[in-house]
Structures are given as structure tokens and as C-alpha cells.
Enzyme design. Structure first.
Site, short mmCIF file in Angstrom:
data_model
loop_
_atom_site.label_atom_id
_atom_site.label_comp_id
_atom_site.label_asym_id
_atom_site.label_seq_id
_atom_site.Cartn_x
_atom_site.Cartn_y
_atom_site.Cartn_z
N GLY A 12 0.77 -1.23 0.00
CA GLY A 12 0.00 0.00 0.00
C GLY A 12 0.80 1.28 0.00
O GLY A 12 0.30 2.33 0.41
N SER A 13 2.03 1.24 -0.52
CA SER A 13 2.81 2.49 -0.50
C SER A 13 2.23 3.51 -1.49
O SER A 13 2.27 4.72 -1.21
CB SER A 13 4.29 2.22 -0.78
OG SER A 13 4.50 1.82 -2.11
N ASN A 14 1.70 3.06 -2.61
CA ASN A 14 1.04 4.03 -3.51
C ASN A 14 -0.21 4.60 -2.86
O ASN A 14 -0.50 5.79 -3.01
CB ASN A 14 0.70 3.36 -4.85
CG ASN A 14 1.87 3.38 -5.81
OD1 ASN A 14 2.25 4.44 -6.30
ND2 ASN A 14 2.47 2.22 -6.04
N ARG A 61 -14.74 -15.53 -10.76
CA ARG A 61 -14.31 -14.14 -10.93
C ARG A 61 -15.52 -13.21 -10.96
O ARG A 61 -15.49 -12.12 -10.39
CB ARG A 61 -13.50 -14.00 -12.22
CG ARG A 61 -12.92 -12.60 -12.41
CD ARG A 61 -12.21 -12.43 -13.74
NE ARG A 61 -11.17 -13.39 -13.99
CZ ARG A 61 -9.97 -13.37 -13.42
NH1 ARG A 61 -9.67 -12.45 -12.53
NH2 ARG A 61 -9.06 -14.28 -13.71
N MET A 86 -3.90 -6.58 -7.23
CA MET A 86 -3.32 -7.65 -8.03
C MET A 86 -4.33 -8.68 -8.52
O MET A 86 -4.00 -9.85 -8.69
CB MET A 86 -2.20 -8.34 -7.22
CG MET A 86 -1.08 -7.41 -6.81
SD MET A 86 -0.30 -6.55 -8.21
CE MET A 86 0.71 -7.87 -8.87
N ARG A 87 -5.57 -8.26 -8.73
CA ARG A 87 -6.56 -9.16 -9.34
C ARG A 87 -6.93 -8.62 -10.71
O ARG A 87 -7.09 -7.39 -10.87
CB ARG A 87 -7.83 -9.24 -8.50
CG ARG A 87 -7.65 -9.76 -7.11
CD ARG A 87 -7.21 -11.19 -7.06
NE ARG A 87 -8.17 -12.14 -7.65
CZ ARG A 87 -7.91 -13.42 -7.83
NH1 ARG A 87 -6.71 -13.91 -7.51
NH2 ARG A 87 -8.81 -14.22 -8.34
N ASN A 103 -5.30 3.04 -13.02
CA ASN A 103 -4.34 2.08 -12.49
C ASN A 103 -2.94 2.64 -12.64
O ASN A 103 -2.67 3.41 -13.56
CB ASN A 103 -4.43 0.76 -13.28
CG ASN A 103 -3.47 -0.30 -12.75
OD1 ASN A 103 -3.36 -0.50 -11.54
ND2 ASN A 103 -2.78 -0.99 -13.64
N HIS A 105 0.94 1.28 -13.15
CA HIS A 105 1.65 0.06 -13.57
C HIS A 105 3.16 0.36 -13.61
O HIS A 105 3.57 1.38 -14.17
CB HIS A 105 1.16 -0.38 -14.95
CG HIS A 105 1.84 -1.63 -15.41
ND1 HIS A 105 1.52 -2.88 -14.91
CD2 HIS A 105 2.86 -1.83 -16.29
CE1 HIS A 105 2.30 -3.78 -15.47
NE2 HIS A 105 3.12 -3.17 -16.30
N SER A 132 3.59 3.96 -15.45
CA SER A 132 2.51 4.55 -16.25
C SER A 132 1.25 4.59 -15.42
O SER A 132 0.94 3.65 -14.68
CB SER A 132 2.23 3.69 -17.48
OG SER A 132 3.39 3.42 -18.23
N ASP A 141 -3.61 -4.04 -18.55
CA ASP A 141 -2.60 -2.95 -18.59
C ASP A 141 -2.58 -2.27 -19.96
O ASP A 141 -1.55 -1.73 -20.37
CB ASP A 141 -1.20 -3.49 -18.23
CG ASP A 141 -1.16 -4.08 -16.83
OD1 ASP A 141 -1.84 -3.54 -15.93
OD2 ASP A 141 -0.45 -5.09 -16.64
C1 GRF Z 1 3.55 -0.99 -7.40
O1 GRF Z 1 4.80 -1.08 -8.05
C2 GRF Z 1 2.44 -0.90 -8.41
O2 GRF Z 1 2.76 -0.14 -9.52
C3 GRF Z 1 2.29 -2.35 -8.78
O3 GRF Z 1 2.43 -3.06 -7.59
C4 GRF Z 1 3.22 -2.30 -6.69
C5 GRF Z 1 2.40 -2.08 -5.47
O4 GRF Z 1 3.11 -1.45 -4.44
N1 GRF Z 1 1.04 -2.58 -9.46
P1 GRF Z 1 2.33 -0.77 -3.23
O5 GRF Z 1 1.36 -1.81 -2.68
O6 GRF Z 1 1.62 0.44 -3.75
O7 GRF Z 1 3.40 -0.44 -2.25
#
Ligand code: GRF
Length: 211
Positions: A12-14, A61, A86-87, A103, A105, A132, A141
Site C-alpha cells: 500500500g505504498s502508492n 471471478r 493484483m486481481r 491504475n 503500472h 505509467s 494494462d
Molecule cells: C507498485 O509497483 C504498483 O505499480 C504495482 O504493484 C506495486 C504495489 O506497491 N502494481 P504498493 O502496494 O503500492 O506499495
């Protein structure tokens, strides 16, 4: 005030970079498809509502996507941000949220869709890598790209070092794009990205300075 929901699967850093950016909107919820991930604790620590919709509890799904859509819609968000989610989402889900689903990526799309992007970039010998932000469409993607940040690949790089350099750019790029959307300056028109008034930083391409 506009409302947004963030979907995560892990660290969850983003998500943290989005929550800490002072965006012009309210984060209505953070939703994870995995229980007990670090990102949920980080969201809760910031006073944001969290919800777990565990994909392992669904037979298909489509059923998972339906539960996720219901979980999101109850917050009536203007924007849904996939942040390390990641799904793979089905066509029905993607169409339902078309134009309000972004998203991030970790590659310069259309190069290296899917997973293990940093290792694949190193194996391919590319000299420029990055990240991106794109609108999500049914193609994995493959949706219209809003903005990219590029980093140089250096001789001594391994997957971890390169990944850290890209991640630092992700943390700058995603809040910037989310702000454009929440300010009403970014839209998807058909399959084209429309961004109003971003000429000062060179259109929607962001290439950071390198020492
Ligand atoms: C990030 O590199 C994101 O672009 C990719 O998975 C990673 C997730 O990192 N899809 P975080 O959970 O946001 O730290």
C-alpha cells in the site's frame, strides 16, 4: 467534494502517497482483496474506512467482481484508484467503472504489461524504464495512458534497486494524476485521454532530471 476509493492487495505504498497528498477529494474507503495486509493498517491509521473482500471466498471471478462492485458503489465514488491491486478485473466490472477507473503500472507501457516488470526490463536490456498511469479497459494494462515517469536503467541495477527507483516515481506520478481527475481536468472521452491545462510541465510526460 469529490469522493474516491482505493483498491489494494498488499503493502500500500502508492495508497499512502495518495492519502498523504492532500488531494482535492475525500477518500471514502480503502478496499483490499487480501486480509491482514500492511496497507489496511496504514489506511486505518489515517482514519480511512477499510473493507476486505477476500477473493478466495468466491467461486468465480464474476461473483468476486460483483461483490467488489457493490462494496465500491456503496461509497458512490467519482474515482476508483487501483494501487497495487493484483486481481484481474472482468470486462463487466471494467465497463461499469469506465472513465472513473485508473491504475498505476510499474513499466513504460505498452512495454512489459503483467507482472515481474523490473526483471523483464533488465532482461530485455532497456535503457529507460518507469511507470505509467492509465485508464483501465478490459485489455490487461492496455488502457489509454494518462502520464508516465521515466527512470534510467543503470549498469549496477538489480531488480530491487531498479524497482525502488521506479516506485519513488510512482509515488509522485499517481497523486499528480489523481489530482488532475479530481480537479475535473482529466477525462476519458471515448478511448482518448483529455487533459486540460497541463502545458507548463511538458504535456503529460514527466521525465525526472538525472544526476
Ligand atoms: C507498485 O509497483 C504498483 O505499480 C504495482 O504493484 C506495486 C504495489 O506497491 N502494481 P504498493 O502496494 O503500492 O506499495
Amino acid at each position: 467534494m469529490k469522493r474516491y476509493v482505493i483498491l489494494i492487495s498488499g503493502r500500500g505504498s502508492n495508497m499512502e502517497s495518495l492519502l498523504d497528498a492532500g488531494l482535492p477529494g475525500a477518500c471514502a474507503a480503502v478496499i483490499s482483496n487480501r486480509p491482514d495486509v500492511a496497507g489496511l493498517a496504514a489506511a486505518a491509521a489515517r482514519g480511512v474506512a477499510t473493507l476486505v473482500i477476500d477473493h478466495r471466498g468466491f467461486a468465480s471471478r464474476e461473483e468476486f467482481d460483483a461483490a467488489l462492485a457493490t462494496g465500491i458503489e456503496q461509497h458512490a465514488p467519482d474515482l476508483v484508484l487501483l494501487a497495487g491491486f493484483m486481481r484481474i478485473l472482468g470486462d463487466g466490472f471494467v465497463r461499469r467503472f469506465a472513465g472513473r477507473l485508473l491504475n498505476i503500472h510499474p513499466s513504460l507501457l505498452p512495454a512489459f504489461p503483467g507482472v515481474n516488470t523490473h526483471a523483464r526490463a533488465l532482461a530485455a536490456g532497456v535503457k529507460l524504464h518507469g511507470c505509467s498511469v492509465h485508464f483501465v479497459t478490459p485489455a490487461l494494462d492496455g488502457g489509454p495512458i494518462v502520464a508516465q515517469a521515466a527512470v534510467p536503467v543503470q549498469v549496477a541495477d538489480d531488480e530491487a534497486i531498479l524497482g525502488r527507483r521506479v516506485l519513488a516515481e510512482e509515488h509522485l506520478l499517481y497523486p499528480r494524476v489523481a489530482r488532475w481527475f479530481l480537479d475535473g481536468r482529466l477525462r476519458l472521452v471515448g478511448d482518448r485521454v483529455q487533459l486540460v491545462g497541463e502545458k507548463a510541465v511538458g504535456g503529460s510526460l514527466h521525465v525526472p532530471q538525472v544526476d
